[in-house]
Scaffold this motif. Sequence first.
Motif, PDB file in Angstrom:
ATOM      1  N   GLU A  17      77.065 -44.584  87.417  1.00 26.00           N
ATOM      2  CA  GLU A  17      75.897 -43.722  87.319  1.00 26.00           C
ATOM      3  C   GLU A  17      75.711 -42.901  88.592  1.00 26.00           C
ATOM      4  O   GLU A  17      75.465 -41.700  88.532  1.00 26.00           O
ATOM      5  CB  GLU A  17      74.623 -44.542  87.038  1.00 26.00           C
ATOM      6  N   VAL A  47      72.816 -41.982  81.321  1.00 25.52           N
ATOM      7  CA  VAL A  47      72.540 -40.972  82.339  1.00 25.52           C
ATOM      8  C   VAL A  47      73.418 -39.730  82.138  1.00 25.52           C
ATOM      9  O   VAL A  47      73.029 -38.625  82.506  1.00 25.52           O
ATOM     10  CB  VAL A  47      72.712 -41.564  83.754  1.00 25.52           C
ATOM     11  N   ASN A  87      62.986 -41.111  76.543  1.00 28.27           N
ATOM     12  CA  ASN A  87      63.043 -41.911  77.772  1.00 28.27           C
ATOM     13  C   ASN A  87      62.064 -41.348  78.800  1.00 28.27           C
ATOM     14  O   ASN A  87      62.472 -40.840  79.847  1.00 28.27           O
ATOM     15  CB  ASN A  87      64.463 -41.875  78.350  1.00 28.27           C
ATOM     16  N   ASN A  89      60.229 -42.490  81.057  1.00 28.97           N
ATOM     17  CA  ASN A  89      60.162 -43.072  82.392  1.00 28.97           C
ATOM     18  C   ASN A  89      61.493 -43.015  83.128  1.00 28.97           C
ATOM     19  O   ASN A  89      61.688 -43.714  84.118  1.00 28.97           O
ATOM     20  CB  ASN A  89      59.668 -44.521  82.313  1.00 28.97           C
ATOM     21  N   ASN A  90      62.393 -42.180  82.666  1.00 28.44           N
ATOM     22  CA  ASN A  90      63.710 -42.067  83.284  1.00 28.44           C
ATOM     23  C   ASN A  90      63.663 -41.088  84.451  1.00 28.44           C
ATOM     24  O   ASN A  90      63.320 -39.919  84.276  1.00 28.44           O
ATOM     25  CB  ASN A  90      64.729 -41.620  82.234  1.00 28.44           C
ATOM     26  N   ASP A  92      66.164 -39.836  86.230  1.00 27.35           N
ATOM     27  CA  ASP A  92      67.174 -38.780  86.153  1.00 27.35           C
ATOM     28  C   ASP A  92      66.703 -37.617  85.288  1.00 27.35           C
ATOM     29  O   ASP A  92      66.890 -36.450  85.649  1.00 27.35           O
ATOM     30  CB  ASP A  92      68.494 -39.329  85.610  1.00 27.35           C
ATOM     31  N   ALA A 128      63.769 -47.318  91.017  1.00 23.69           N
ATOM     32  CA  ALA A 128      64.917 -46.857  90.234  1.00 23.69           C
ATOM     33  C   ALA A 128      66.203 -47.513  90.712  1.00 23.69           C
ATOM     34  O   ALA A 128      66.372 -47.782  91.903  1.00 23.69           O
ATOM     35  CB  ALA A 128      65.036 -45.342  90.324  1.00 23.69           C
TER      36      ALA A 128
END
Length: 145
Positions: A17, A47, A87, A89-90, A92, A128
């Motif tokens: 990632e 990702v 998503n 709360n991501n 990226d 994160a």
Amino acid sequence: MNVFVFIGLLLVSFSEEDSIRMQYHHVNSKESLETFISIIEKSDLPVSEVYLASAYMQMAKYVFSPYSKLKYFNKGKDMLEVFISKNPNNIDGKYVRYLVQSNAPSFLGYSSDMVSDKIFIRENINEADIGVSLKKMMLDNLSNE
């Protein structure tokens, strides 16, 4: 340095990632963008979808036709927005959207989430699962905008 050697070195140094995250920041030509796209299209990491979306939007820089430019941009934008809606709360997704929106021409009308994304990233980046040097780079990129 050859793009493939550089990418190989990144893969050894970081998690998969983090390698994708780092490669994203080293795309600076049509050739490196095409290489990046070919690598992440084969990845099954979640990702990858975020960075592929942005790569499609960046491809607009390298095509001539305004129609093609808009087509690439909208394809990536739609991918990115679908990812973020699934998503929310991501980090990226929010980070890439922030970077895209802060660099998108104003006539595209794609800038409405910059403030909320910046706040979200700053409030959540410490939790994160991202390498420390990449977290610093992300925060530095927020500060530079």
